[in-house]
Structures are given as structure tokens and as C-alpha cells.
Enzyme design. Structure first.
Site, PDB file in Angstrom:
ATOM      1  N   HIS A  55       0.855  -1.209  -0.095  1.00  0.00           N
ATOM      2  CA  HIS A  55      -0.026   0.179   0.152  1.00  0.00           C
ATOM      3  C   HIS A  55       0.862   1.271   0.014  1.00  0.00           C
ATOM      4  O   HIS A  55       0.725   2.274   0.773  1.00  0.00           O
ATOM      5  CB  HIS A  55      -0.745   0.082   1.309  1.00  0.00           C
ATOM      6  CG  HIS A  55      -2.052  -1.064   1.216  1.00  0.00           C
ATOM      7  ND1 HIS A  55      -3.231  -0.877   0.200  1.00  0.00           N
ATOM      8  CD2 HIS A  55      -2.116  -2.090   1.790  1.00  0.00           C
ATOM      9  CE1 HIS A  55      -3.751  -2.185   0.674  1.00  0.00           C
ATOM     10  NE2 HIS A  55      -3.069  -2.996   1.201  1.00  0.00           N
TER      11      HIS A  55
ATOM     12  N   ASP B 161      -0.575  -4.790   6.149  1.00  0.00           N
ATOM     13  CA  ASP B 161      -1.620  -5.773   5.711  1.00  0.00           C
ATOM     14  C   ASP B 161      -1.492  -6.063   4.128  1.00  0.00           C
ATOM     15  O   ASP B 161      -0.731  -5.070   3.476  1.00  0.00           O
ATOM     16  CB  ASP B 161      -2.894  -4.994   5.862  1.00  0.00           C
ATOM     17  CG  ASP B 161      -3.252  -3.746   5.065  1.00  0.00           C
ATOM     18  OD1 ASP B 161      -2.247  -2.863   5.195  1.00  0.00           O
ATOM     19  OD2 ASP B 161      -4.351  -3.487   4.279  1.00  0.00           O
ATOM     20  N   GLU B 162      -1.968  -7.063   3.834  1.00  0.00           N
ATOM     21  CA  GLU B 162      -1.993  -7.151   2.133  1.00  0.00           C
ATOM     22  C   GLU B 162      -0.646  -7.119   1.554  1.00  0.00           C
ATOM     23  O   GLU B 162      -0.682  -6.438   0.503  1.00  0.00           O
ATOM     24  CB  GLU B 162      -3.133  -6.236   1.577  1.00  0.00           C
ATOM     25  CG  GLU B 162      -4.483  -6.589   2.162  1.00  0.00           C
ATOM     26  CD  GLU B 162      -5.555  -5.977   1.287  1.00  0.00           C
ATOM     27  OE1 GLU B 162      -6.543  -6.487   0.896  1.00  0.00           O
ATOM     28  OE2 GLU B 162      -5.493  -4.638   1.225  1.00  0.00           O
ATOM     29  N   VAL B 163       0.347  -7.674   1.974  1.00  0.00           N
ATOM     30  CA  VAL B 163       1.711  -7.525   1.377  1.00  0.00           C
ATOM     31  C   VAL B 163       1.949  -8.689   0.418  1.00  0.00           C
ATOM     32  O   VAL B 163       1.934  -9.847   1.080  1.00  0.00           O
ATOM     33  CB  VAL B 163       2.654  -7.441   2.624  1.00  0.00           C
ATOM     34  CG1 VAL B 163       4.162  -7.406   1.965  1.00  0.00           C
ATOM     35  CG2 VAL B 163       2.436  -6.311   3.541  1.00  0.00           C
TER      36      VAL B 163
END
Lengths: 527, 527
Positions: free
Chosen positions: A267, A320-322
Site C-alpha cells: 500500500h 496488511d495485504e503484502v
């Protein structure tokens, strides 16, 4: 349909009960205070309501209390012409509000005492309401509660206060009652952010989680790395460093902390617009390059600058969401991984923990999204607060591991999920399956999240409200006073939604999914 | 799809051009003035901008100009921290604005001179912008135009004004540039109405058509018939008489006239809640009872009370969608019709004409919806303005008959039609097929209509904007300066939409249908 029918019945009952004296039979406060006692006397509220601070230890050097009092008077009037006569009504006139704050300290931070006692006597000359609070921030909550006791009398053209004497003792159940806004997917102009902050205070939310930057844009000026905001969408869709200071001060004066977030290492694509070496490569731009010390220098610069603005105890570091595939497909980084004996998940952990250390060096406690806990919870710094979002049941695991937790499970508390109903927001209990009091204390509270993919200045308020208010009562009110069935608070929430509208907040109807337009003509109270 | 693709290209081009000096190559004003000349010099705008009225004949006893100036300074700042240094920039500093108003009269009414000249020189010491106007209301438009010349400089943290010297000569094409709001289908709180008025001034709309009451609710206090507002939805969804005075004064100080409407004899069911004898019968409640003198007494009372509040030249008497079947199915009324030798359409005409006479007796000119013209145009009082709504082609017929007309054809200018696009709003020409200059003068202008069936405080602003702005340029700008193809103004309108957002107005994206949420993350300028 059964649920919709129940809602309709509740709202019809609410509308039927509306009349000038309807307040006498019920407590129209949102969120419901911890303890409420009331009488049956109607007072008139003086047009020239006085603020007295006799006996207070708080000097109000920054004008926090004085300005809050002025705002309270303005919202009570709801822009009606208040020009009736006080003579001959026979009702006692409330001359003012006396506010006694015990602490001289008005530094806002996490866990500050927000409790208050509000008494509105039915007799006295002059007749004053009484507020007692440990801190000015408790007094601010008391003023909001007081404002909700007042009604405009359409016949007398005066403000009335029904059901005096009132004695209200109140304090929040959780210290952390948050709302996330996202200024990366869409820029939110400063006046819009301020209006969100104003609206938060009406339901006693106290933390604005500012998800400042993400993959799509980097709107904030960072003095240490002045090219970072080259990643903004456009020249005008940006915040200066001074704008951020102004926003934080605006929030603090209203009892709202600002939690700043950088969401790393994923992100963060927009960072590389100004500094392309933060990207693994020109064709693979996310996550941030784990192999480059410059990456951590930039993070250090940002957090150093943050520490001058964002005085809240916590900073949010995302995590998050790596998707680490760019790290292995970029030869330079792949070599670095091999050289350091790391696989991709080692590198993810390394990145998060190194960033945590930087934040701690600037005096912050840390919040990270739950993937960090799910992947390497035992390695997280013990100052870490784990921010749940993926689903329910996470808080139990986090507190069992002895870490602190904030609840935002997306199925219930993501405002961008338009199919998440206000009933679901109301019934989502952060302490589900957590019975040990010590573990309960590790749940700091919760946060509703207004992600910005489909949200901009045009639709943010009606996507937040009234659903965020439903969560706000869950987070504020003692559990034994919360409704077991959301339907039983529908009419009170509908009235609060109308009150928000009257205060200029574009809160959506309760009926339908998030931010639905009203389905047909009708009273605000029934929709 | 072809049109959508063109819009996208236009918006991409707009976004690509955005930069600190992007203003130099284009005129970013909405609506486009009649005449614009500019230079290439950048000025800094003093943080302490002065208002000078030296040489003005206008004393500003009500503070109209002074307050407008203060509002202009506030919107120019857009809530950014303005705290940069003026030293060492090398740009001239604009010290103030000198406003010369020729007329001492600040009575706002239909046809008041709204023209102005705005000059911003590039040299001078002290350097002042110059506004000349016949009336203070022209000066207000000039201040709005001036505000749109100013930009926040994110690097210097100052306000800049590019492309000086400017010389702008401007006047509206039509005197009547309206927006309808509907407080019967949903109540609109006073602060919401005021925010709509504020937003109108940004695109120079000048008439708020207040459709106060309809079948569903009667929210306004009428002193002469105090039970009428028993027809409100609820106790709190009402306006006192003093609230209405306040709204009118608020609008007038911003150059906005308020046109009040009662829509008779249809659309008046709610009147009978307080006075049931206005209904034909308890089972057949609309239209108002034509046979009862009391009906006209109540209308007279309302219009008498209106004449104390609504000082606009016109009152709107509705007259649309009259289903007269209750008149023939109610025996009492049927007998009356026979006795008076009237059929249903005679009675409809009788009702409208008798109501017109009452309005004229209170000093008003009349506006009626087009059905009155379509049914008995030759009988209407010559003071009648016919308000088109059913479709296009009506204005031609009205002006051919020598009456005045306002255009609101629903297929193009009804804001509640969410499938009516901004391009359609822009391209809708009130003078279509009207070539005779005398007949052209009978077209007073047009109005966009925000009917309230699915509109309340939660969604009104994004349903109005930006589409109403597209119509506002059509109504303001000389026809030869209007775009032949709406696509060519898309980028400028997108920038104006972003400006509205920055000013706190919840204007929706251009893309998609009315009040669509943004379809994906991205810059405001591209959506």
C-alpha cells in the site's frame, strides 16, 4: 423482510409518539449514558445561556471549553429563530451551565478520563445545570449530552428542556472509539475532514484514524522528504504540513485524537513517484524495497516529521495485504534476500519489525493490521496493538497472546461495505468470547472504517452516518444497557439521525443499505 | 459509450494539465463571463486583504457587501493554513479590493442589475482589484468571480492570483436563474436550506423556488390559519414564520430571491389535516374544495401572510396535475358545479383564475405550471408567467401567445431524474426555436428542479451539483460564448466540481448518472 418489517413497525411507533411533550416519556440520548435519572419538569433555556466555571481547576487557556460551549449553544438552536417571550410561561428558566473541571491539564491522549456527571436541577435561582468532570474532555461530552436534552419549542419559539431534574453519570466503556478516513483513494478537502470531526463528537467517537497515504496517492507534505507529495493526484489535492497541524489541533479541541497511518511495506506505491528508488523496479512497484536502507531512512523521516504533528500515543504502521512477489522477481532484491538468508515471509517480518523499532524510537506505541499478528505475532514488539479487520474471532487470539487489540472486522464495521447494516454495526461486540477481565482490558475498543475507493467529498457523510453512530453506542455504553435486539433502539437511532440532519450532517436513512436514498416521501423519523 | 469515452478523454487532458501555473493558459471560471481579458503576471494576495468602498454610492447599512467580502476571503483560503512569507517572492502583492457600487438601493427583486466589471491590475502601489457595479448584487457576483481567480499556493502557503492583469465585463443572459427545492416530500432542516443557498451563489443562480407544501406535508407556520402546519410530518419537521423570514433574509443578503409556492388546487392534500373542510370529503381529499368559499379565504390568508415575508415580485400558484374527479364524485360539489353551470375543466379554470386574482390583490405577479396555459392560456391574467415542465417546445407557444415563460422541461432540467446527464443540463437551450427578439425577452430564464420524493438532507447536495451548475452557465453566459459541444467544457466543469468539494459542497462526480459515487479511486479532476 422480517427484519425490515420490524424496523418499519419500530419507526412507525416512533413517529406516532412525536409531539411537543414526547420527550417526557423516554430518554432521547445517543449514545445512551451509563446512568440516567429524570423527573417531569419542563424548563425554558435562556436565550443568553451563561457558562460559569466557578470552582473549576481548569483555566481554559486554549479556549477549548469556551468554544465548545458556544458550539453547543449553536447546535441547540438548529438555526431556528429563537425569539419567543419568557414571560407568562410559568416554567423555570435555566440561566446557565456551571462546569467544574478538576484537572488543570488539557493534554489529550489515549485513555484520558472522559467521564462526567451532568445534573439539571428543576429549581434554583439562578437555575444552573451542573457539569463535573475530571478533564475538560469529559466536560465536552457532558455538553453534547446536554445539547441532546434540549428541544426547540415551535409554538413558543424558545428552547425547552423536558423531564428535569436530570442526573446523568457517564463514562465510556472503551477508550478507543475510532473512525477511519482514507485520503489516498480520494482526496478529502480540509473542510470536509473538519466536518467529519465535528460529526464524530455528536456520538462521542474520539479517534480519527487518518489513513493518509496508500498505493494511489500521497497527499501530505513531508518536510524531510519533500518529493513524497509528488505522488498526490494533482497540485491541489494535497495537504501542507501546516494543514495537518491545523487538522490535529481542530480535532484535539473537540476531544478527538488523530491517529496517523503509513501502510508499509504494501500500500505504498505512490511513495515512489517522488523517489523511484523506493520501488523494487520501474516495472514492479510494490511493496517498498526491503533491501534498500533508503527505504527505512524515508520511513524514519516521515515518522520523525509525524512526531512533530501527531501527538497521539499511537502511530499506525499498516502491514496488511503484502504481496512480496516483486521482491523475488527483482534480481537485486532476490540476491539481497539470499545474502541475508531470508525467504519472502522473513523479509516481510523484518520490514515490519524494523519499522516498529523506528516508530518506537520516535516515542510511539504501534498499531499494525492483523496480518502481522497472524504471520509472526510472537515477534511483534509488546507495544503493538493488533488491528483486526479480516473477520471475527481475532481479538480472542490476540488477547490470549497478551497483546492489545482494536476490532474492525470488515463484515460488520467496514462502512464501505454498503450491505453492512446499521443493525450489524450495533450488534458487533468487541468482547465476544473474551471473558477474562484482564484479557478484556487488552481490547482497547473498536473502529469503523470508511475506506475511500468509492467515497469522496460528495458521499462520505451519508456513508458514515448513521451506521457509525450505531457502533459508537456499542463502544460507549455499558454492555448491560445495550439493547439485546437492535430493533429496540431503531426509533431512538432514527431520531438521532434526524438530529444529525438538523445539524447539517448528511446522515442517510436507516432503511435500506448504506447511504440509500429515501425510498419514498415521508418523515425523517420513519426512514 | 462514445460520449463516456469523450468525457474521459477530456478529463484526462484536464488532469494532465494540472500544475501550479496551470491557470496561466486557461480561464477557470464558472459560469464563463461575458468578456474576459487576461495577462501573464502572478500576484500574491495579501493575507490581510482590504475592502475599500471609496467612491461608492452604497452605504451598506445591512452589511451585505462587508459580509460577502468576508465570506469570499474565507472560501478563497479553503481552510488551508495561509502562513507563508511575502518577502523575497518578487511578485506584487494585491492589497485589497475596491468596490464601487453606483446605486444606493439594495432592494433585491426581479430584474435587478447584476452586471459588474472586475479589473485586477498587475501594477500599482497599493495594488487594488477594482469592482464596479450598478448594484451591490452585481458586486457580489464580481466577488465570486474574483474568488475563482485565486489559488492556494501549496509551496508558498499563500494565495496567488495568476494571469493578471484581468479585465472582466459580465452580466447575466437571463434574469431568472432558478433552483427548486421541495420541503413537502421530505423536510429540509434550516441549515440545509442555507447551505443550498450558499452553494447557489457559487454558480450565480439567483432564485430559490421554495416548493413549500404539497400533498404529503405542510411544514410552514401560517399565522392566519394556525392549524395548517398540523399537516407537517412531525412536531420538529416544521418552519416557524420567523424561520421563513430568516431564510428569505439570508438568501437576499446573498443576492438570491426566494419564490414561494402553494400548489393549488391539486397537490394540497396536507392542508386538510388542520382544516378538513378543505377536502372535498373525508374519503376524497384532493383537489381543494372548489365549491367552498373557505378554500379561498385560506388561500387569501396564506398569500396575505406570504406578502409579509416573500418580497419577491412573483408568487408561484402551481396549478399542475389536477385530477378533478373528487369534484364530481362528491355530491355536494357536483351540485355546486351544476348550479354554476360548470364542468370539471371550467371549475379548474375558475379555481386558478380566482386564486390569481387573490395573489394580484396582494401585489404579486403570478407563476403557474404549464397545464394552466395548456388548458386555458387565453384566460390567464396577463401578469402570468407560465412555468414549463412537461417537455420541450412549450416556451415557443407561450411567448407566441404573448405571455412570459420559465423553462424547466423535465427531460433535461429535473434533477430528480437521475438519468438526466450534466451534458443534457448544459445543452438545454431556453430560446430553442424562438428567434423574434421581442418573444425572446418573454423567456425570463429557466430553473432546475430538485423534487424531493427521494431527496432529503442526506443526498440533496450531490443530486443538485454539479448538474445545476451546467444549467447555470447556460442561463448566465452569452449564447455565443457557450460551448456547442458540452464535452468541450467537461474539464472546466470538473474543476468547478472540485472547487465545490473544496468549499464543502458535496457535489457528485461528473461521470455516471446523477449523484453517482466515484466508480474507482482517482483524482477529483478526472471523475
Amino acid at each position: 423482510m422480517a427484519s425490515a418489517a420490524r424496523l418499519l413497525l419500530a419507526l412507525l411507533a416512533a413517529a406516532a409518539a412525536v409531539g411537543p411533550c414526547a420527550g417526557a416519556g423516554r430518554v432521547d440520548l445517543w449514545p445512551m449514558p451509563a446512568s440516567v435519572a429524570r423527573g417531569a419538569q419542563t424548563l425554558l433555556v435562556s436565550r443568553d445561556l451563561k457558562l460559569s466555571t466557578a470552582g473549576s481547576n481548569y483555566s481554559d487557556g486554549r479556549g477549548i471549553l469556551r468554544e465548545a460551549f458556544q458550539r453547543m449553544v449553536a447546535v441547540v438552536e438548529l438555526d431556528h429563530a429563537i425569539n419567543g417571550s419568557y414571560n407568562g410561561r410559568g416554567s423555570p428558566v435555566l440561566a446557565g451551565v456551571r462546569v467544574v473541571v478538576r484537572s488543570p491539564n488539557d493534554e489529550l491522549n489515549f485513555g484520558v478520563d472522559e467521564s462526567y456527571k451532568l445534573s439539571v436541577p428543576a429549581t434554583g435561582n439562578p437555575l444552573y445545570a451542573q457539569i463535573e468532570a475530571q478533564t475538560v474532555f469529559g466536560a465536552l461530552h457532558a455538553l453534547e449530552t446536554f445539547s441532546q436534552l434540549c428541544n426547540f419549542d415551535f409554538n413558543a419559539r424558545l428552547i425547552e428542556l423536558h423531564s428535569a431534574p436530570w442526573t446523568i453519570m457517564d463514562m465510556p466503556r472503551f477508550h478507543y472509539r475510532g473512525l477511519l478516513i482514507d485520503t489516498s483513494r480520494h482526496y478529502l478537502p480540509v473542510p470536509v475532514i473538519k466536518s467529519v470531526i465535528d460529526s464524530m463528537t455528536f456520538s462521542k467517537l474520539n479517534i480519527l484514524h487518518w489513513h493518509i497515504v496508500d498505493e494511489q496517492s500521497f497527499p501530505l507534505q513531508i518536510p524531510s522528504y519533500p518529493k513524497l507529495w509528488n505522488g498526490a493526484y494533482s497540485y491541489s489535492e494535497r495537504y501542507t504540513f501546516d494543514d495537518a497541524i491545523d487538522i490535529v489541533q481542530y480535532a484535539e479541541k473537540r476531544g478527538v485524537n488523530v491517529l496517523a497511518e503509513i501502510d508499509v511495506p504494501g500500500h505504498a506505491l505512490s511513495w515512489g513517484v517522488g523517489y523511484p528508488s523506493l520501488w523494487p523496479s520501474a516495472i514492479c512497484k510494490e511493496p517498498l524495497d526491503v533491501s534498500n536502507d533508503f527505504t527505512f531512512q524515508v520511513i524514519n523521516g516521515i515518522l520523525s516529521d509525524f512526531s512533530k504533528i501527531f501527538k497521539f500515543k499511537f502511530v499506525h504502521l499498516g502491514g496488511d495485504e503484502v504481496n512480496t512477489s516483486c521482491w523475488t522477481t527483482t534480481p537485486r532484491i532476490k540476491s539481497w534476500l539470499i545474502q541475508h538468508g531470508m525467504n519472502e515471509s522473513d523479509a516481510y517480518r523484518y520490514f515490519v519489525l524494523r519499522t516498529q523499532k523506528i516508530a518506537i524510537s520516535h516515542g510511539y506505541d504501534i498499531i499494525n493490521w492483523e496480518e502481522t499478528f497472524n504471520n509472526f505475532g510472537d515477534k511483534l514488539d509488546r507495544k503493538t496493538v493488533v488491528h483486526n479487520w479480516l473477520g471475527s474471532g481475532v481479538a480472542e487470539k490476540v488477547v490470549t497472546a497478551g497483546l492489545r487489540c482494536i476490532v474492525s472486522n470488515q463484515d460488520k464495521w467496514y462502512l464501505d461495505h454498503l450491505d453492512a447494516t446499521w443493525e450489524g454495526f450495533y450488534m458487533n461486540e468487541p468482547l465476544t468470547n473474551i471473558h477474562n477481565p484482564e484479557q478484556q482490558r487488552l481490547v482497547l475498543g473498536g473502529e469503523v472504517c470508511m475506506w475511500g475507493e468509492h467515497i469522496d467529498a460528495s458521499d462520505i457523510q451519508q456513508t458514515i452516518w448513521p451506521r457509525a453512530a450505531a457502533a459508537a453506542e456499542r463502544l460507549w455504553t455499558p454492555i448491560e444497557k445495550l439493547a439485546k435486539d437492535a430493533g429496540s433502539v431503531a426509533a431512538r437511532l432514527a431520531r438521532f439521525r434526524c438530529l444529525l440532519n438538523q445539524r447539517g450532517v448528511a446522515a442517510a436513512p436507516l432503511a435500506g443499505y448504506g447511504r440509500s436514498a429515501p425510498s419514498e416521501p415521508g418523515s425523517c423519523l420513519r426512514q
